[in-house]
Design an enzyme around this catalytic site. Structure first.
Site, PDB file in Angstrom:
ATOM      1  N   LYS A 139       0.885  -1.158  -0.047  1.00 27.45           N
ATOM      2  CA  LYS A 139       0.081  -0.122  -0.040  1.00 27.45           C
ATOM      3  C   LYS A 139       1.043   1.221   0.061  1.00 27.45           C
ATOM      4  O   LYS A 139       2.049   1.295   0.524  1.00 27.45           O
ATOM      5  CB  LYS A 139      -0.955  -0.184   1.159  1.00 27.45           C
ATOM      6  CG  LYS A 139      -1.960   1.149   1.314  1.00 27.45           C
ATOM      7  CD  LYS A 139      -2.763   0.864   2.504  1.00 27.45           C
ATOM      8  CE  LYS A 139      -3.953   1.908   2.481  1.00 27.45           C
ATOM      9  NZ  LYS A 139      -4.673   1.881   3.769  1.00 27.45           N
TER      10      LYS A 139
ATOM     11  N   SER B 130      -9.742   1.585   2.830  1.00 26.27           N
ATOM     12  CA  SER B 130      -8.750   2.441   2.166  1.00 26.27           C
ATOM     13  C   SER B 130      -7.688   1.569   1.242  1.00 26.27           C
ATOM     14  O   SER B 130      -7.096   1.819   0.416  1.00 26.27           O
ATOM     15  CB  SER B 130      -8.248   3.351   2.773  1.00 26.27           C
ATOM     16  OG  SER B 130      -7.213   2.812   3.602  1.00 26.27           O
TER      17      SER B 130
ATOM     18  N   SER C  12      -9.793  -0.576   7.097  1.00 25.18           N
ATOM     19  CA  SER C  12      -9.050  -0.504   5.790  1.00 25.18           C
ATOM     20  C   SER C  12      -8.682  -1.642   5.490  1.00 25.18           C
ATOM     21  O   SER C  12      -8.147  -1.625   4.343  1.00 25.18           O
ATOM     22  CB  SER C  12      -8.153   0.644   5.769  1.00 25.18           C
ATOM     23  OG  SER C  12      -9.001   1.767   5.374  1.00 25.18           O
TER      24      SER C  12
END
Ligand code: GLN
Length: 489
Positions: A79, A154, A178
């Site tokens: 990420k 997210s 997330s």
């Protein structure tokens, strides 16, 4: 053989047995990216050259009879909120569009020592604020199971990349869901570790009392393998704790004898989709058949969790994001006649709408005269949420719940209503407030073929039980074996 589809533990075996080379595997992943990335848009940057070079190096090591680390040759996506030395780390934000950190996060150091191969950095909601990845300043990631739907957020890029075969494993971060929510929406496994289990050195801070890094994988064995590599005390992160790191794989047994599992009554809310409810009820039936005693429990402060989270998370975010002022790093405006104007304009140009909303809310919450009423109170309610779990875990080994009240929603569906977006986090937020670990595993599909996730929660530092329950369920069901049809080639 579609190498890009196999779980890491199988690939590990094939590599050890010299059935496949690491270069072959890496090539297969980049070919797959070539094939589907135009549709999915999971990555913000890729490093094919670096990955192939590393693959060659590891293959040579193997052929010289050397042993590789536990993730030897396994492709992993990261990420874009986790710092990788000398590589762009944007957090999905314009303000960090050209930011290349001078150091790597501890978790990436550990991946390197384990001989994993970094494929690229994945798309995300700006500064991890969101539940759909639509708040990225750069692109919209699509759900591999239905390209008109969001992948969750997210960590939507990471979950979509694992689901579409563009990587074998991925790292996400979880402040209020997330990792678990996108894992659930994309039909993969996602685990948020206990607060303090995994070092956050090099994770760009959103809400420091809630953030954790964790694995997103194809199945539970992979999740256990990756968690073991990531876990443990790190002198560079004072919130990481010095608990022994078990060999998680050894705890994976396919039955649940003598286990007591709670089903919290407050998690079956009106507005929850019928299909999600049905899938969870079916899943508890499977857990019962495997020997667990499943019974209703109560977590009475659940209804305050969302309000509490959005007070604490925005307050901490406003403080953490104060550092982006156009001076130290990141975007600096070309306009502005004096220092204060330059600060203001840089932030105005650099941050997106949702981030600004949260900074304003958080700054208000922390301002004189309101601090005790809002932040102070929220912290007290947070203690009550944690105590609810402590109470239940005195008599129960684990709690199971849905991950989200619905399956993945459509792109654009909640973008003009932030409150609606916040409410979709209702089942994942409490674990962050309480600091306990949580996992999402596939437990069914909607009529339209979208994945549904089952959440399992345990007490702090009991990831072994978490993985054991998840593994027993997985081994006795077939949900994790499906592939997104739209992308089959
Ligand atoms: N959706 C939640 C939020 O917007 C959680 C995000 C996260 O876990 N990073 O804050």
């Amino acid at each position: 053989m579609k190498l890009y589809r196999l779980p890491a533990h199988q690939l590990h075996q094939l590599i050890q047995d010299r059935e496949i080379s690491i270069q072959e595997l890496t090539r297969s992943i980049f070919q797959r990216i070539e094939e589907v990335e135009d549709k999915i848009k999971a990555f913000l940057s890729l490093d094919e050259e670096g990955a192939m070079e590393e693959a060659g190096r590891l293959d040579r090591k193997l052929s010289q009879g050397e042993r590789l680390g536990p993730l030897g040759g396994i492709p992993i996506a990261v990420k874009d909120i986790i710092c990788l030395k000398g590589r762009r780390t944007t957090c999905g934000s314009r303000i960090l569009e050209d930011f290349c950190p001078p150091y790597s996060a501890t978790v990436l150091q550990r991946l390197k020592e384990a001989d994993a191969i970094i494929v690229g950095k994945t798309n995300m909601d700006e500064f991890a604020m969101g539940s759909s990845t639509e708040n990225s300043a750069f692109q919209v990631t699509r759900n591999p199971w239905n390209l008109a739907s969001i992948p969750g957020g997210s960590s939507g890029g990471s979950a979509a990349a694992v689901a579409s075969g563009e990587t074998v494993m991925a790292l996400g971060s979880d402040t209020g869901g997330s990792i678990r929510q996108p894992a659930s929406f994309c039909g993969v496994v996602g685990l948020k570790p206990t607060y303090g289990r995994v070092s956050r050195y090099g994770l760009v801070a959103f809400a420091s009392s809630l953030d954790q890094i964790g694995p997103i994988t194809r199945d539970i064995r992979d999740c256990a393998m990756l968690l073991e590599v990531l876990s443990g005390r790190d002198g560079l992160d004072s919130t990481s704790l010095d608990y022994p790191v078990p060999s998680y794989l050894e705890y994976l047994v396919p039955d649940l004898k003598d286990m007591r599992i709670g089903l919290p009554r407050e998690y079956f809310v009106p507005g929850m989709s019928y299909e999600v409810r049905e899938a969870i009820v079916q899943a508890t039936g499977v857990l019962g058949k495997l020997g667990a005693e499943v019974e209703e429990v109560s977590l009475p402060h659940t209804e305050y969790a969302i309000a509490t989270y959005y007070l604490i998370a925005t307050a901490e975010a406003s403080s953490n994001l104060a550092r982006y002022d156009g001076v130290g790093y990141g975007l600096r405006t070309r306009e502005g006649n004096n220092l204060v104007e330059m600060y203001k304009k840089s932030r105005q140009e650099g941050f997106g709408e949702e981030v600004k909303r949260r900074i304003m809310l958080g700054t208000y919450i922390l301002s004189k005269g309101y601090y005790e009423d809002y932040y102070g109170r929220a912290r007290k309610v947070r203690t009550l949420v944690r105590q609810d779990f402590e109470e239940v875990f005195q008599s129960h080994d684990a709690v199971v719940t849905p991950v989200s009240p619905t399956v993945a929603f459509k792109i654009g569906e909640k973008m003009d209503d932030p409150l609606k977006m916040y409410l979709s986090d209702i089942f994942t937020i409490s674990a962050n407030l309480a600091g306990i670990p949580g996992i999402s595993i596939p437990c069914g599909y909607s009529r339209e073929g979208l994945p549904i996730g089952l959440q399992i929660l345990t007490k702090a530092f009991d990831e072994t039980t978490l993985l054991r329950v998840a593994y027993a369920y997985e081994q006795n069901t077939h949900w994790h074996k499906r592939e997104p049809e739209d992308l089959q080639t």
